[in-house]
Design an enzyme around this catalytic site. Structure first.
Site, PDB file in Angstrom:
ATOM      1  N   ASP A 477       0.859  -1.169   0.000  1.00  0.00           N
ATOM      2  CA  ASP A 477       0.000   0.000   0.000  1.00  0.00           C
ATOM      3  C   ASP A 477       0.905   1.232   0.000  1.00  0.00           C
ATOM      4  OD1 ASP A 477      -2.407   1.462   0.208  1.00  0.00           O
ATOM      5  OD2 ASP A 477      -2.100   1.681   2.366  1.00  0.00           O
ATOM      6  N   ASP A 676      -1.060  -1.055   6.187  1.00  0.00           N
ATOM      7  CA  ASP A 676      -1.207  -0.574   7.561  1.00  0.00           C
ATOM      8  C   ASP A 676      -2.623  -0.174   7.922  1.00  0.00           C
ATOM      9  OD1 ASP A 676      -1.448   1.776   6.088  1.00  0.00           O
ATOM     10  OD2 ASP A 676      -0.536   2.972   7.681  1.00  0.00           O
ATOM     11  N   ASP A 680      -6.663  -2.653   4.363  1.00  0.00           N
ATOM     12  CA  ASP A 680      -5.709  -3.666   3.920  1.00  0.00           C
ATOM     13  C   ASP A 680      -5.963  -5.029   4.551  1.00  0.00           C
ATOM     14  OD1 ASP A 680      -4.221  -1.780   2.393  1.00  0.00           O
ATOM     15  OD2 ASP A 680      -3.235  -1.086   4.213  1.00  0.00           O
TER      16      ASP A 680
END
Length: 788
Positions: A477, A676, A680
């Site tokens: 990400d 994080d 996710d």
């Protein structure tokens, strides 16, 4: 008094009441508006009055529910309520998801305890039971070890109380452990025989059972053993070996069950994101806080500043900015107004909104994310441990050798043939005891986990390490993983005669009155750069455009191009400079002073200092790096270009991240996912290895097999080195565990007796077993010195 409620069609769901039949009415009756049961009216019957009507309840639980939301139950709407969790819970094996049962139990394939398919707040009964059995086993193991090995530490207890008495005392201590504490092991071992699926429980049952039965005979029938089996004071017993094995296995099981329970914590953390209540607006304009489970499609709800949006819906009144980081992972708030869709669990930053509930219960995005996390964990292809794979062959082989040894000694052995046959068979089973085999993997994982923690890498389980060693693709990400996750002021560009320092001072003065995250970045940046502090008056926030007011007698506005256009200012030339900043992944805002477009300030989420080096080292290890982010294409490409990332997927929502992982896995890739945010979590659970940034959301860390403390991406490099070293160490341990067995089993069976006259007594067999355990532990401890 009303005796019959018109909403009698509502009945209890399976989750609300046991299935019972109403008793025959013996007097006036009423219908409980909560559960739909018929209530016989008596003086002690629980009652409530709402809107001029009396309602009666079958129990205090129903009355409490009614008191929390009387309008909901009095209106009869409860019959159409959609629950987020189904009432009938089924159970499955975490290693073999094809096993599904209606009640808890053990997996018929591997013997592992089944766990609920739907997250539950109920404590694990097996964890409670095994913890109690573990402590009782440990309490019995300590005096047994002192009785048998006290002489080694100057405590000759056996000499003090007499060897025969000591043997009886060992029997008394060991028997409850074997016959009660270890009973679940024997049941699973027996099931493995019935199901023709030999596993660790087969080995444990055989080893513990053989040691105990041998000791039992040695204690009460020592005369049946030949002279060479008598060790001075009698035949040696091995109660302590059986009990210590049981205690160690319980330790491993308790640690495993606690780790599996943390999977439920991840799902509960997701559920906790939604508020417990929602502010319902009734047709007459009355507002009150109703339990979230009672919110129905079409309800009008008020979302006040700072509140979490209760369900998915559509804005019908008001304007505000919403923090949607739980959904997109991006820190920038999104402006919302009438007609815009909102998602449950997102946070309302400033204005008040009235929304119409759309998707509720199990249909909300949050509920679907919960389901994805749960399903991804169950559907992930299980990796059988190396010990289990070898055990499938080892167990029947050892049993066959023991039987052959028994038959051969009974047929052609010297007298007393039966005694020699029994002793040889027992020796084979004892030397094949799975103590070292059981230690081989966990002792390496325990040591590696400690070493990883020193390097900022937290390992959740052995499976994550084994998978990490073979990963070939890494998905990351952007926000909070590659970047800091907190916007910072980066540029101040003067377009007129106003100096940059003055521009920054004016902008910070305005933004001190704003709650926008970008405002905080501008204020902090101005203070860090020493800009003069000023105060703003006549402050006004223009939703979706910017802020304006007076600073030091000057009219100042700070916002986007739409705001400048509304003020009659031409920002065409300034847009070109703003585009340059945007191409660098920055958010640009215009400043107008006294009716003149005076400058631009830019804010960006900076890339972490270690990210570029980490990407280079990951490439050097042969990993392909893909960035999947909810951010816009231009910003994502700008960040990827700086870091040399192989592929970019922008504007990606949680479902698409998981779909990307599923597609790559179908193509044969081994995937690690680093992230994080709450968004996710499904992807972290679906990947072969989930890697969470320690600076991110708790649910991300719970859904991941590896967590990087401090969010340093270099931790992925260290985790991969540790994974490869640990896998090598486990294979070495398994070699040590089986080497002694492979050498000792033929000797225990009597293969050398015709040539040398030598027999391997059970005591020597136990010593070899212990030596293999020492070798495994010593080898695993080498991981403490590995360079990461």
């Amino acid at each position: 008094m009303s005796t019959v409620n018109p909403h009698a069609g509502h009945v209890h769901s399976d989750a609300e009441m046991p299935k019972v039949h109403d008793a025959p009415a013996t007097g006036p009756t009423a219908i409980d508006p909560v559960c739909g049961m018929t209530v016989t009216l008596k003086p002690e019957t629980r009652s409530e009055t709402f809107d001029g009507q009396d309602f009666h309840f079958c129990s205090g639980k129903c009355q409490t529910k009614f008191q929390a939301d009387p309008w909901f139950y009095a209106s009869g709407r409860a019959a159409g309520r959609k629950k987020a969790v189904p009432a009938n819970v089924q159970y499955t094996c975490p290693m073999h998801p094809e096993i599904v049962r209606d009640a808890p139990g053990s997996c018929p394939i591997c013997g592992m305890a089944l766990e609920p398919m739907v997250p539950s707040d109920e404590p694990s009964e097996e964890l409670t039971d095994f913890t109690r059995r573990m402590w009782i086993s440990a309490a019995a193991a300590v005096p047994l070890i002192i009785l048998t090995m006290g002489e080694l530490v100057a405590l000759p207890v056996r000499d003090w109380i007499g060897h025969q008495t000591a043997s009886y005392l060992e029997f008394v201590l060991a028997t409850p452990i074997i016959l009660w504490a270890a009973l679940p092991f024997f049941r699973r071992g027996w099931d493995s025989v019935l199901n023709r699926s030999p596993n660790m429980w087969t080995l444990i049952s055989l080893g513990v059972g053989a040691a105990y039965l041998y000791s039992l005979v040695a204690t009460f029938l020592p005369g049946v053993f030949p002279e060479q089996y008598r060790m001075g004071h009698g035949v040696g017993t091995y109660y302590e070996a059986a009990v210590v094995i049981v205690a160690l296995v319980f330790v491993g099981q308790v640690l495993e069950l606690r780790a599996r329970e943390r999977t439920g914590d991840a799902i509960r953390a997701l559920l906790d994101l939604a508020p417990k209540t929602a502010r319902r607006i009734l047709p007459d304009g009355t507002e009150y806080d109703a339990p979230l489970e009672n919110i129905m499609e079409g309800d009008r709800l008020r979302v006040r500043p700072g509140d979490a949006v209760p369900v998915d819906g559509t804005v019908i009144e008001g304007r505000s900015s919403l923090d949607e980081s739980m959904l997109t992972g991006e820190s920038m708030p999104v402006e919302k107004g009438p007609g815009d869709a909102v998602t449950g669990a997102t946070i309302n930053k400033n204005g008040s909104l009235v929304i119409e509930a759309g998707k509720v219960g199990s249909d909300t995005v949050l509920a679907q994310i919960v389901a994805m996390v749960s399903n991804a964990r169950r559907s992930r292809a299980p990796i059988q441990g190396l010990a289990d794979r070898v055990s499938a062959v080892f167990v029947p082989t050892v049993v066959a050798i023991a039987i052959i040894a028994f038959v051969v000694w009974l047929t052609v052995g010297p007298e007393p043939a039966l005694v020699f046959a029994i002793a040889s068979a027992v020796s084979v089973l004892i030397i094949a005891c799975p103590c070292a085999l059981g230690l081989a993997t966990p002792i390496s994982i325990t040591t590696a986990a400690g070493r990883g923690a020193q390097a900022g890498v937290l390992i959740k389980d052995a499976e994550a390490l084994e998978r990490m060693a073979s990963v070939d693709t890494l998905i990351v990400d952007k926000t909070g993983t590659l970047t800091m996750g907190k916007p910072k002021l980066t540029d101040t560009v003067a377009l007129a005669d106003v100096p940059e320092a003055d521009l920054l001072s004016l902008a910070a003065a305005l933004e001190r009155g704003s709650e926008h995250p970008l405002a905080e970045a501008i204020v902090e940046g101005a203070e860090a750069r020493g800009a003069a502090r000023q105060e703003a008056t006549d402050f006004e926030a223009v939703t979706g455009k910017g802020v304006q007011g007076r600073v030091g007698g000057r009219v100042v506005a700070l916002g986007n191009a739409a705001m400048m256009k509304e003020m009659g200012l031409d920002s065409t030339q300034a847009e070109a400079k703003a585009d340059i900043l945007r191409a660098e992944g920055k958010t640009a805002m215009f400043i107008a002073v006294d009716g003149t477009l005076a400058g631009i300030v830019a804010v960006a989420d900076p890339i972490k200092d270690s990210t570029a080096q980490a990407i280079r080292e990951l490439h050097a290890q042969g990993l392909r790096v893909i960035m999947a982010t909810g951010d816009n294409e231009r910003t994502a490409q700008a960040v990827a270009g700086k870091l040399g990332i192989d592929e970019v997927r922008a504007g990606v929502l949680p479902e698409a991240k998981k779909d990307l992982i599923d597609q790559l896995r179908r193509d044969g890739h081994k995937i690690a996912m680093a992230g994080d945010g709450v968004n996710d979590a499904p992807a972290l659970a679906a990947a072969d290895v989930g890697i969470a940034m320690g600076t991110g959301a708790d649910v991300a860390m719970e859904s991941a097999g590896i967590t990087l403390l401090g969010g340093d991406l270099m931790g992925i490099v260290r985790a991969r080195k540790l994974a490869r070293a640990t896998l090598r160490n486990i294979k070495q341990n398994l070699f040590f565990a089986f080497a002694y067995n492979a050498l000792g089993v033929p000797v225990a069976a009597g293969l050398l007796y015709p040539l040398t006259g030598m027999l391997l007594s059970p005591m020597i067999a136990a010593a070899a077993m212990s030596l293999s355990s020492v070798s495994v532990i010593t080898n695993a401890l080498r991981l403490r010195r590995i360079e990461l």
